[in-house]
Design a protein around this motif. Structure first.
Motif, PDB file in Angstrom:
ATOM      1  N   HIS A 291      47.053   3.457  16.395  1.00  0.00           N
ATOM      2  CA  HIS A 291      47.373   3.089  15.012  1.00  0.00           C
ATOM      3  C   HIS A 291      46.033   2.845  14.313  1.00  0.00           C
ATOM      4  N   TYR A 292      45.407   3.930  13.982  1.00  0.00           N
ATOM      5  CA  TYR A 292      44.004   3.926  13.570  1.00  0.00           C
ATOM      6  C   TYR A 292      43.814   4.984  12.490  1.00  0.00           C
ATOM      7  N   GLY A 293      43.245   4.564  11.350  1.00  0.00           N
ATOM      8  CA  GLY A 293      43.020   5.513  10.270  1.00  0.00           C
ATOM      9  C   GLY A 293      44.322   6.152   9.809  1.00  0.00           C
ATOM     10  N   PRO A 294      44.273   7.391   9.369  1.00  0.00           N
ATOM     11  CA  PRO A 294      45.482   8.124   8.966  1.00  0.00           C
ATOM     12  C   PRO A 294      46.188   8.701  10.192  1.00  0.00           C
ATOM     13  N   TRP A 295      46.780   7.827  11.030  1.00  0.00           N
ATOM     14  CA  TRP A 295      47.235   8.249  12.351  1.00  0.00           C
ATOM     15  C   TRP A 295      48.345   9.304  12.307  1.00  0.00           C
ATOM     16  N   GLU A 296      49.064   9.415  11.207  1.00  0.00           N
ATOM     17  CA  GLU A 296      50.102  10.451  11.130  1.00  0.00           C
ATOM     18  C   GLU A 296      49.496  11.851  11.185  1.00  0.00           C
ATOM     19  N   LEU A 297      48.186  11.945  10.936  1.00  0.00           N
ATOM     20  CA  LEU A 297      47.503  13.229  11.018  1.00  0.00           C
ATOM     21  C   LEU A 297      47.570  13.818  12.420  1.00  0.00           C
ATOM     22  N   CYS A 298      47.747  12.955  13.421  1.00  0.00           N
ATOM     23  CA  CYS A 298      47.831  13.428  14.799  1.00  0.00           C
ATOM     24  C   CYS A 298      49.006  14.383  14.986  1.00  0.00           C
ATOM     25  N   ALA A 299      50.061  14.207  14.204  1.00  0.00           N
ATOM     26  CA  ALA A 299      51.203  15.103  14.299  1.00  0.00           C
ATOM     27  C   ALA A 299      50.822  16.528  13.925  1.00  0.00           C
ATOM     28  N   ALA A 300      49.842  16.666  13.031  1.00  0.00           N
ATOM     29  CA  ALA A 300      49.397  18.007  12.633  1.00  0.00           C
ATOM     30  C   ALA A 300      48.765  18.742  13.804  1.00  0.00           C
ATOM     31  N   ALA A 301      48.084  17.999  14.680  1.00  0.00           N
ATOM     32  CA  ALA A 301      47.501  18.616  15.873  1.00  0.00           C
ATOM     33  C   ALA A 301      48.600  19.138  16.782  1.00  0.00           C
ATOM     34  N   CYS A 302      49.679  18.388  16.879  1.00  0.00           N
ATOM     35  CA  CYS A 302      50.801  18.808  17.716  1.00  0.00           C
ATOM     36  C   CYS A 302      51.433  20.087  17.164  1.00  0.00           C
ATOM     37  N   ARG A 303      51.628  20.116  15.856  1.00  0.00           N
ATOM     38  CA  ARG A 303      52.227  21.308  15.247  1.00  0.00           C
ATOM     39  C   ARG A 303      51.329  22.519  15.445  1.00  0.00           C
ATOM     40  N   TYR A 304      50.028  22.304  15.407  1.00  0.00           N
ATOM     41  CA  TYR A 304      49.089  23.404  15.570  1.00  0.00           C
ATOM     42  C   TYR A 304      49.197  24.032  16.960  1.00  0.00           C
ATOM     43  N   CYS A 305      49.451  23.191  17.963  1.00  0.00           N
ATOM     44  CA  CYS A 305      49.551  23.691  19.335  1.00  0.00           C
ATOM     45  C   CYS A 305      50.756  24.608  19.536  1.00  0.00           C
ATOM     46  N   ASP A 306      51.737  24.499  18.644  1.00  0.00           N
ATOM     47  CA  ASP A 306      52.934  25.333  18.723  1.00  0.00           C
ATOM     48  C   ASP A 306      53.662  25.146  20.050  1.00  0.00           C
ATOM     49  N   ASN A 307      53.518  23.973  20.641  1.00  0.00           N
ATOM     50  CA  ASN A 307      54.235  23.615  21.872  1.00  0.00           C
ATOM     51  C   ASN A 307      55.383  22.683  21.511  1.00  0.00           C
ATOM     52  N   ASP A 308      56.212  22.392  22.472  1.00  0.00           N
ATOM     53  CA  ASP A 308      57.248  21.388  22.275  1.00  0.00           C
ATOM     54  C   ASP A 308      56.613  20.031  22.526  1.00  0.00           C
ATOM     55  N   VAL A 309      56.137  19.406  21.444  1.00  0.00           N
ATOM     56  CA  VAL A 309      55.404  18.159  21.568  1.00  0.00           C
ATOM     57  C   VAL A 309      56.253  16.999  21.064  1.00  0.00           C
ATOM     58  N   HIS A 310      56.233  15.901  21.803  1.00  0.00           N
ATOM     59  CA  HIS A 310      56.959  14.702  21.425  1.00  0.00           C
ATOM     60  C   HIS A 310      55.976  13.565  21.157  1.00  0.00           C
ATOM     61  N   ILE A 311      56.224  12.823  20.094  1.00  0.00           N
ATOM     62  CA  ILE A 311      55.420  11.645  19.774  1.00  0.00           C
ATOM     63  C   ILE A 311      56.264  10.415  20.034  1.00  0.00           C
ATOM     64  N   VAL A 312      55.788   9.560  20.930  1.00  0.00           N
ATOM     65  CA  VAL A 312      56.518   8.346  21.267  1.00  0.00           C
ATOM     66  C   VAL A 312      56.163   7.269  20.240  1.00  0.00           C
ATOM     67  N   TYR A 313      57.175   6.638  19.643  1.00  0.00           N
ATOM     68  CA  TYR A 313      56.915   5.656  18.597  1.00  0.00           C
ATOM     69  C   TYR A 313      57.851   4.465  18.746  1.00  0.00           C
ATOM     70  N   ARG A 314      57.504   3.381  18.069  1.00  0.00           N
ATOM     71  CA  ARG A 314      58.373   2.213  18.027  1.00  0.00           C
ATOM     72  C   ARG A 314      59.311   2.362  16.845  1.00  0.00           C
TER      73      ARG A 314
END
Length: 292
Positions: A126-149
């Motif tokens: 939870h650092y800086g614009p952390w939602e930007l990390c989701a863009a990295a997942c989309r770029y990989c074009d894999n089935d990526v899951h983000i674990v959240y509270r």
């Protein structure tokens, strides 16, 4: 239904309506103006909240060498960052690594993951614009899951997820259901993003800024058991209004020692990484969370 349950249900509905209105207003303003407005409001309202005292106490305990003036500046910039995160929420799916205001370092690491379809553990915070990390997942074009509270309000939580999810990247709440989805994603050569910087009472006490902090073990358990690579994702805001995502080189769990020793050693390393990030940009971290 009890009176208390009715009050909670009404509160949830009112919060939901408020969130829907805020998203509508932010979209009408556009991303830049929405972020500026949300940051302004956060800087005005944040210091009035009890969370402000929590944040100040956390900073004083973690970095006692800082002066009162330095802490004041960190707190102001922390609220500014959190406000901008809120302002960006309606636009999350539109932000990609090729967006004109996004800079990327280490894109070749994602390219390799994209080609190899290797299961991987992404380490974020939870650092800086952390939602930007989701863009990295989309770029990989894999089935990526983000674990959240999950949010306390189920109506708000469902709405947030509707606005975040895309085919290549889904969000799963912590808990048994999340654990099952996490294991399936890795088994299918996908990826998992874990923000491991918040307190988990069922975790292990691991040093963090010189004090033991209860730390979630999932990322270490998986990395020790199956030798999955861990790739840190560090999102930052820049002075020119741009944002930057650094994809850092992979590291692995230690190979020597008993399983529990390896888990503790790896979690200690991870907390050390977080410490380095936070010391470099203390205004970027989510100090309002009672980590200790």
């Amino acid at each position: 239904m009890s009176k208390n349950q009715k009050e909670v249900k009404l509160k949830h509905r009112l919060e939901y309506v408020g969130v829907r209105f805020a998203f509508w207003m932010f979209r009408a303003l556009g991303k830049n103006r929405a972020c500026n407005l949300a940051a302004w409001v956060a800087c005005k309202v944040g210091p009035l909240l009890s969370a402000h005292k929590t944040a100040r106490n956390n900073i004083e305990q973690a970095m006692p060498e800082l002066s009162s003036e330095q802490i004041d500046n960190i707190l102001h910039d922390m609220w500014d960052n959190l406000g901008r995160n809120i302002g960006e929420l309606p636009f999350i799916r539109e932000i990609t690594l090729t967006s004109p205001d996004v800079d990327v370092e280490g894109i070749e690491i994602l390219e390799e993951i994209k080609k190899s379809k290797t299961p991987v553990l992404f380490l974020a915070a939870h650092y800086g614009p952390w939602e930007l990390c989701a863009a990295a997942c989309r770029y990989c074009d894999n089935d990526v899951h983000i674990v959240y509270r999950a949010a306390n309000n189920p109506l708000v939580d469902d709405y947030f997820q509707q606005n975040r999810e895309v085919p290549e990247c889904s969000f799963i709440p912590k808990g048994k259901r999340g654990a099952r989805a996490l294991l399936k994603a890795l088994k299918d050569a996908g990826g998992v993003v874990l923000l491991n910087d918040q307190k988990q009472n069922t975790g292990l006490p691991i040093p963090f800024f010189g004090r033991e902090a209860m730390t979630a073990t999932a990322i270490a358990d998986l990395a020790v058991r199956d030798r999955y690579p861990i790739i840190p994702l560090r999102a930052e805001r820049q002075e020119n209004g741009r944002v930057k995502l650094s994809i850092l080189p992979a590291f692995y769990a230690p190979t020597e020692g008993e399983r529990q020793e390896k888990v503790v050693e790896l979690l200690t390393q991870i907390n050390g990484i977080y410490e380095d990030w936070i010391r470099a940009r203390p205004d970027h971290w989510f100090w309002v969370h009672n980590r200790w």
